[in-house]
Design a protein around this motif. Structure first.
Motif, short mmCIF file in Angstrom:
data_model
loop_
_atom_site.label_atom_id
_atom_site.label_comp_id
_atom_site.label_asym_id
_atom_site.label_seq_id
_atom_site.Cartn_x
_atom_site.Cartn_y
_atom_site.Cartn_z
N ARG A 148 0.83 -1.22 0.00
CA ARG A 148 0.00 0.00 0.00
C ARG A 148 0.86 1.26 0.00
NH1 ARG A 148 -5.73 -0.47 2.17
NH2 ARG A 148 -6.10 -2.71 2.10
N HIS A 149 1.97 1.20 0.72
CA HIS A 149 2.87 2.34 0.75
C HIS A 149 3.48 2.59 -0.64
CE1 HIS A 149 2.68 1.24 5.02
NE2 HIS A 149 2.82 2.54 5.22
N VAL A 150 3.76 1.51 -1.35
CA VAL A 150 4.27 1.64 -2.71
C VAL A 150 3.23 2.34 -3.58
CG1 VAL A 150 4.97 0.38 -4.80
CG2 VAL A 150 5.82 -0.35 -2.56
N GLY A 151 1.98 1.90 -3.47
CA GLY A 151 0.90 2.52 -4.23
C GLY A 151 0.76 4.00 -3.94
N LYS A 152 0.84 4.37 -2.67
CA LYS A 152 0.73 5.78 -2.31
C LYS A 152 1.89 6.59 -2.86
CE LYS A 152 -2.05 5.14 1.79
NZ LYS A 152 -2.23 5.39 3.21
N LEU A 153 3.09 6.02 -2.79
CA LEU A 153 4.26 6.71 -3.30
C LEU A 153 4.15 6.92 -4.81
CD1 LEU A 153 7.09 7.85 -2.66
CD2 LEU A 153 7.99 5.55 -3.10
N LEU A 154 3.72 5.88 -5.52
CA LEU A 154 3.59 6.01 -6.98
C LEU A 154 2.50 7.02 -7.33
CD1 LEU A 154 4.03 2.36 -8.29
CD2 LEU A 154 5.74 4.11 -7.82
N GLY A 155 1.45 7.05 -6.54
CA GLY A 155 0.36 8.01 -6.78
C GLY A 155 0.79 9.45 -6.59
N ALA A 156 1.89 9.65 -5.86
CA ALA A 156 2.38 11.01 -5.59
C ALA A 156 3.48 11.44 -6.57
CB ALA A 156 2.90 11.08 -4.16
N LEU A 157 3.84 10.55 -7.51
CA LEU A 157 4.87 10.92 -8.49
C LEU A 157 4.39 12.09 -9.34
CD1 LEU A 157 6.11 7.48 -9.89
CD2 LEU A 157 7.45 9.12 -8.55
N PRO A 158 5.28 12.97 -9.73
CA PRO A 158 4.88 14.06 -10.65
C PRO A 158 4.42 13.49 -11.99
CG PRO A 158 7.15 14.36 -9.84
CD PRO A 158 6.68 13.03 -9.35
N LYS A 159 3.52 14.16 -12.63
CA LYS A 159 2.97 13.69 -13.92
C LYS A 159 4.07 13.46 -14.96
CE LYS A 159 -1.74 14.16 -13.94
NZ LYS A 159 -2.50 12.95 -13.99
N ASP A 160 5.14 14.24 -14.89
CA ASP A 160 6.21 14.13 -15.88
C ASP A 160 7.34 13.18 -15.45
OD1 ASP A 160 7.24 15.72 -13.87
OD2 ASP A 160 8.08 17.23 -15.21
N SER A 161 7.09 12.37 -14.42
CA SER A 161 8.11 11.44 -13.95
C SER A 161 8.51 10.48 -15.06
CB SER A 161 7.59 10.64 -12.76
OG SER A 161 8.53 9.64 -12.39
N ARG A 162 9.81 10.21 -15.15
CA ARG A 162 10.31 9.28 -16.16
C ARG A 162 10.36 7.85 -15.63
NH1 ARG A 162 12.86 11.62 -20.60
NH2 ARG A 162 14.25 9.82 -20.75
N LEU A 163 10.04 7.66 -14.35
CA LEU A 163 10.01 6.32 -13.78
C LEU A 163 8.82 5.55 -14.37
CD1 LEU A 163 10.83 7.07 -10.05
CD2 LEU A 163 12.28 5.84 -11.67
N PRO A 164 8.99 4.27 -14.66
CA PRO A 164 7.91 3.49 -15.28
C PRO A 164 6.85 3.02 -14.27
CG PRO A 164 9.83 2.11 -15.03
CD PRO A 164 10.22 3.48 -14.55
N TRP A 165 6.19 3.96 -13.64
CA TRP A 165 5.15 3.67 -12.65
C TRP A 165 4.05 2.78 -13.22
CZ3 TRP A 165 0.36 4.95 -14.29
CH2 TRP A 165 0.28 5.87 -15.34
N PHE A 166 3.81 2.92 -14.51
CA PHE A 166 2.71 2.22 -15.17
C PHE A 166 2.96 0.71 -15.27
CE2 PHE A 166 5.68 3.88 -18.24
CZ PHE A 166 5.93 2.79 -19.08
N ARG A 167 4.17 0.27 -15.00
CA ARG A 167 4.50 -1.16 -15.05
C ARG A 167 4.19 -1.88 -13.74
NH1 ARG A 167 10.17 0.12 -18.02
NH2 ARG A 167 9.30 0.49 -20.11
N VAL A 168 3.54 -1.19 -12.81
CA VAL A 168 3.18 -1.79 -11.51
C VAL A 168 1.67 -1.96 -11.46
CG1 VAL A 168 3.37 -1.59 -9.01
CG2 VAL A 168 5.18 -0.65 -10.47
N VAL A 169 1.25 -3.20 -11.16
CA VAL A 169 -0.17 -3.55 -11.11
C VAL A 169 -0.46 -4.27 -9.80
CG1 VAL A 169 -0.39 -3.67 -13.62
CG2 VAL A 169 0.21 -5.73 -12.35
N ASN A 170 -1.73 -4.57 -9.55
CA ASN A 170 -2.05 -5.23 -8.30
C ASN A 170 -1.74 -6.73 -8.34
OD1 ASN A 170 -4.33 -6.65 -9.34
ND2 ASN A 170 -5.72 -5.02 -8.75
N ALA A 171 -1.88 -7.39 -7.23
CA ALA A 171 -1.50 -8.80 -7.09
C ALA A 171 -2.31 -9.73 -7.98
CB ALA A 171 -1.63 -9.23 -5.62
N LYS A 172 -3.47 -9.27 -8.45
CA LYS A 172 -4.30 -10.09 -9.35
C LYS A 172 -3.91 -9.87 -10.81
CE LYS A 172 -8.29 -9.97 -6.30
NZ LYS A 172 -9.67 -9.47 -6.15
#
Length: 103
Positions: free
Chosen positions: A37-61
């Motif tokens: 959950r902490h990971v999810g919150k951290l990714l949700g707070a990334l700036p819109k222009d972040s170059r980190l591939p946040w979109f490659r993280v999904v839920n356990a299902k």
């Protein structure tokens, strides 16, 4: 003790193109098991222009957890990345899950 945010970002930066991983796996690889959950919150707070591939993280299902425009944005980014995503946001973890090993 390593900084949580920095460790998460370091793992995130390693996820190869065409692969996904789960919030829980990111936490575990960063040395913070059971902090999905902490990971999810951290990714949700990334700036819109972040170059980190946040979109490659999904839920356990193996599903996109976001809704609305954010869901569409993540789905489109994954499709552009070479990951098959069903209309409902489901991804085959068997096919696309990253094992944490360098590519």
């Amino acid at each position: 003790m390593p900084n949580f945010d920095e460790q998460i970002y370091a793992v995130l930066a390693q996820i190869p193109q065409g692969k996904v991983t789960t919030y829980g796996d990111v936490a575990k690889m960063a040395g913070f098991p059971r902090h999905a959950r902490h990971v999810g919150k951290l990714l949700g707070a990334l700036p819109k222009d972040s170059r980190l591939p946040w979109f490659r993280v999904v839920n356990a299902k193996g599903m996109i957890s976001l809704v609305g425009e954010s869901f569409t944005r993540q789905r489109e980014k994954l499709l552009d990345d070479g990951v098959e995503v069903k209309e409902n946001g489901v991804i085959s973890l068997r096919r696309f899950q990253w094992d944490g090993q360098p590519s």
